[in-house]
Write a protein that holds these residues in place. Sequence first.
Motif, PDB file in Angstrom:
ATOM      1  N   LEU A   5     -22.049 -13.626  -2.682  1.00  0.00           N
ATOM      2  CA  LEU A   5     -21.704 -12.545  -3.611  1.00  0.00           C
ATOM      3  C   LEU A   5     -21.638 -11.255  -2.821  1.00  0.00           C
ATOM      4  CD1 LEU A   5     -24.151 -13.411  -6.511  1.00  0.00           C
ATOM      5  CD2 LEU A   5     -21.687 -13.714  -6.539  1.00  0.00           C
ATOM      6  N   LYS A   6     -20.434 -10.686  -2.774  1.00  0.00           N
ATOM      7  CA  LYS A   6     -20.200  -9.484  -1.966  1.00  0.00           C
ATOM      8  C   LYS A   6     -20.655  -9.777  -0.539  1.00  0.00           C
ATOM      9  CE  LYS A   6     -20.106  -6.425  -5.801  1.00  0.00           C
ATOM     10  NZ  LYS A   6     -19.700  -5.105  -6.070  1.00  0.00           N
ATOM     11  N   ASP A   7     -21.581  -8.990   0.012  1.00  0.00           N
ATOM     12  CA  ASP A   7     -22.041  -9.248   1.374  1.00  0.00           C
ATOM     13  C   ASP A   7     -23.398  -9.958   1.398  1.00  0.00           C
ATOM     14  OD1 ASP A   7     -23.248  -6.974   0.362  1.00  0.00           O
ATOM     15  OD2 ASP A   7     -23.168  -5.853   2.228  1.00  0.00           O
ATOM     16  N   TRP A   8     -23.793 -10.545   0.281  1.00  0.00           N
ATOM     17  CA  TRP A   8     -25.030 -11.326   0.174  1.00  0.00           C
ATOM     18  C   TRP A   8     -24.704 -12.813   0.314  1.00  0.00           C
ATOM     19  CZ3 TRP A   8     -29.896  -9.246  -1.015  1.00  0.00           C
ATOM     20  CH2 TRP A   8     -29.913  -7.892  -1.379  1.00  0.00           C
ATOM     21  N   ARG A   9     -25.632 -13.559   0.929  1.00  0.00           N
ATOM     22  CA  ARG A   9     -25.530 -15.027   0.999  1.00  0.00           C
ATOM     23  C   ARG A   9     -26.881 -15.618   0.605  1.00  0.00           C
ATOM     24  NH1 ARG A   9     -24.739 -17.402   5.846  1.00  0.00           N
ATOM     25  NH2 ARG A   9     -23.840 -19.221   4.865  1.00  0.00           N
ATOM     26  N   PHE A  10     -26.811 -16.615  -0.293  1.00  0.00           N
ATOM     27  CA  PHE A  10     -28.014 -17.264  -0.796  1.00  0.00           C
ATOM     28  C   PHE A  10     -27.886 -18.770  -0.621  1.00  0.00           C
ATOM     29  CE2 PHE A  10     -27.060 -13.547  -3.408  1.00  0.00           C
ATOM     30  CZ  PHE A  10     -28.257 -12.847  -3.396  1.00  0.00           C
ATOM     31  N   GLU A  11     -28.979 -19.406  -0.272  1.00  0.00           N
ATOM     32  CA  GLU A  11     -29.056 -20.858  -0.305  1.00  0.00           C
ATOM     33  C   GLU A  11     -29.868 -21.187  -1.556  1.00  0.00           C
ATOM     34  OE1 GLU A  11     -29.860 -24.037   3.046  1.00  0.00           O
ATOM     35  OE2 GLU A  11     -31.717 -23.027   2.424  1.00  0.00           O
ATOM     36  N   TYR A  88     -25.681  -5.128   1.431  1.00  0.00           N
ATOM     37  CA  TYR A  88     -25.794  -3.712   1.089  1.00  0.00           C
ATOM     38  C   TYR A  88     -25.127  -3.428  -0.251  1.00  0.00           C
ATOM     39  CZ  TYR A  88     -27.295  -3.074   5.875  1.00  0.00           C
ATOM     40  OH  TYR A  88     -27.975  -3.155   7.055  1.00  0.00           O
ATOM     41  N   GLY A  89     -24.190  -4.297  -0.624  1.00  0.00           N
ATOM     42  CA  GLY A  89     -23.461  -4.099  -1.872  1.00  0.00           C
ATOM     43  C   GLY A  89     -24.323  -4.434  -3.074  1.00  0.00           C
ATOM     44  N   GLU A  90     -24.064  -3.726  -4.156  1.00  0.00           N
ATOM     45  CA  GLU A  90     -24.806  -3.949  -5.388  1.00  0.00           C
ATOM     46  C   GLU A  90     -24.242  -5.170  -6.114  1.00  0.00           C
ATOM     47  OE1 GLU A  90     -24.716  -1.404  -9.259  1.00  0.00           O
ATOM     48  OE2 GLU A  90     -26.284  -0.593  -7.949  1.00  0.00           O
ATOM     49  N   ILE A  91     -25.140  -6.014  -6.585  1.00  0.00           N
ATOM     50  CA  ILE A  91     -24.744  -7.165  -7.389  1.00  0.00           C
ATOM     51  C   ILE A  91     -24.941  -6.771  -8.849  1.00  0.00           C
ATOM     52  CG2 ILE A  91     -25.170  -9.591  -7.907  1.00  0.00           C
ATOM     53  CD1 ILE A  91     -26.527  -9.788  -5.133  1.00  0.00           C
ATOM     54  N   GLN A  92     -23.872  -6.928  -9.644  1.00  0.00           N
ATOM     55  CA  GLN A  92     -23.997  -6.586 -11.055  1.00  0.00           C
ATOM     56  C   GLN A  92     -22.977  -7.352 -11.879  1.00  0.00           C
ATOM     57  OE1 GLN A  92     -22.826  -2.817 -12.619  1.00  0.00           O
ATOM     58  NE2 GLN A  92     -21.757  -2.239 -10.753  1.00  0.00           N
ATOM     59  N   ALA A  93     -23.257  -7.433 -13.162  1.00  0.00           N
ATOM     60  CA  ALA A  93     -22.337  -8.006 -14.141  1.00  0.00           C
ATOM     61  C   ALA A  93     -22.588  -7.293 -15.456  1.00  0.00           C
ATOM     62  CB  ALA A  93     -22.575  -9.507 -14.294  1.00  0.00           C
ATOM     63  N   ASP A  94     -21.536  -7.049 -16.199  1.00  0.00           N
ATOM     64  CA  ASP A  94     -21.632  -6.330 -17.478  1.00  0.00           C
ATOM     65  C   ASP A  94     -22.353  -4.994 -17.314  1.00  0.00           C
ATOM     66  OD1 ASP A  94     -20.315  -8.207 -19.125  1.00  0.00           O
ATOM     67  OD2 ASP A  94     -22.154  -9.349 -19.453  1.00  0.00           O
ATOM     68  N   LEU A  98     -28.488  -6.638 -10.579  1.00  0.00           N
ATOM     69  CA  LEU A  98     -29.386  -7.702 -10.135  1.00  0.00           C
ATOM     70  C   LEU A  98     -29.919  -7.297  -8.772  1.00  0.00           C
ATOM     71  CD1 LEU A  98     -27.371  -9.253 -12.108  1.00  0.00           C
ATOM     72  CD2 LEU A  98     -28.099 -11.276 -10.868  1.00  0.00           C
ATOM     73  N   GLN A  99     -31.236  -7.355  -8.615  1.00  0.00           N
ATOM     74  CA  GLN A  99     -31.853  -6.993  -7.345  1.00  0.00           C
ATOM     75  C   GLN A  99     -32.654  -8.185  -6.821  1.00  0.00           C
ATOM     76  OE1 GLN A  99     -31.580  -4.101  -5.438  1.00  0.00           O
ATOM     77  NE2 GLN A  99     -32.532  -5.490  -4.011  1.00  0.00           N
TER      78      GLN A  99
END
Length: 156
Positions: A5-11, A88-94, A98-99
């Motif tokens: 998501l954006k510049d985030w990566r999650f496993e 660094y990018g903000e994750i959001q919806a509606d 999300l932090q």
Amino acid sequence: MVLELKDWRFEIDREATQEKTRKNATDHCCCAYCRNYYDTVSQTYPELKKLLECFGVEMNGPCELMPFEPTLFLACYPVQGRILTWGYGEIQADGVRLQPEASDDSRFLLWVGEVQLPWLQPEREQDVVSPANLPEFLERMKETWQFRHGKVQILS
């Protein structure tokens, strides 16, 4: 699975996350404020619900739910997995942020909020006895909000 998501990566272990948050959804507070959250959040924020589902999160299964006001909440969801790349990018919806927050080697937390909801309970919100009515609880939630938004530095 890896989620980007954006510049985030999650496993993420979606199945384990679903199992945990579904269990949380069956065992939560039944005060009018929390009932209002559970009854309204999915319909009020459909894109947020879809985004949380990408993580395997059941929207009604937070591990912590904090009302700042009777209709304004901060929710915390456990996710089985780890943060591979801190973005660094903000994750959001509606319009809801999300932090992600590291927890331990096998899970991380997603803080979601602030979530503003309509009041749909039969009780009048000002008549309900809940922690959200107590000044000390509201003060603690305000401090949490300020800390999360970098407005206050809490020193021990």
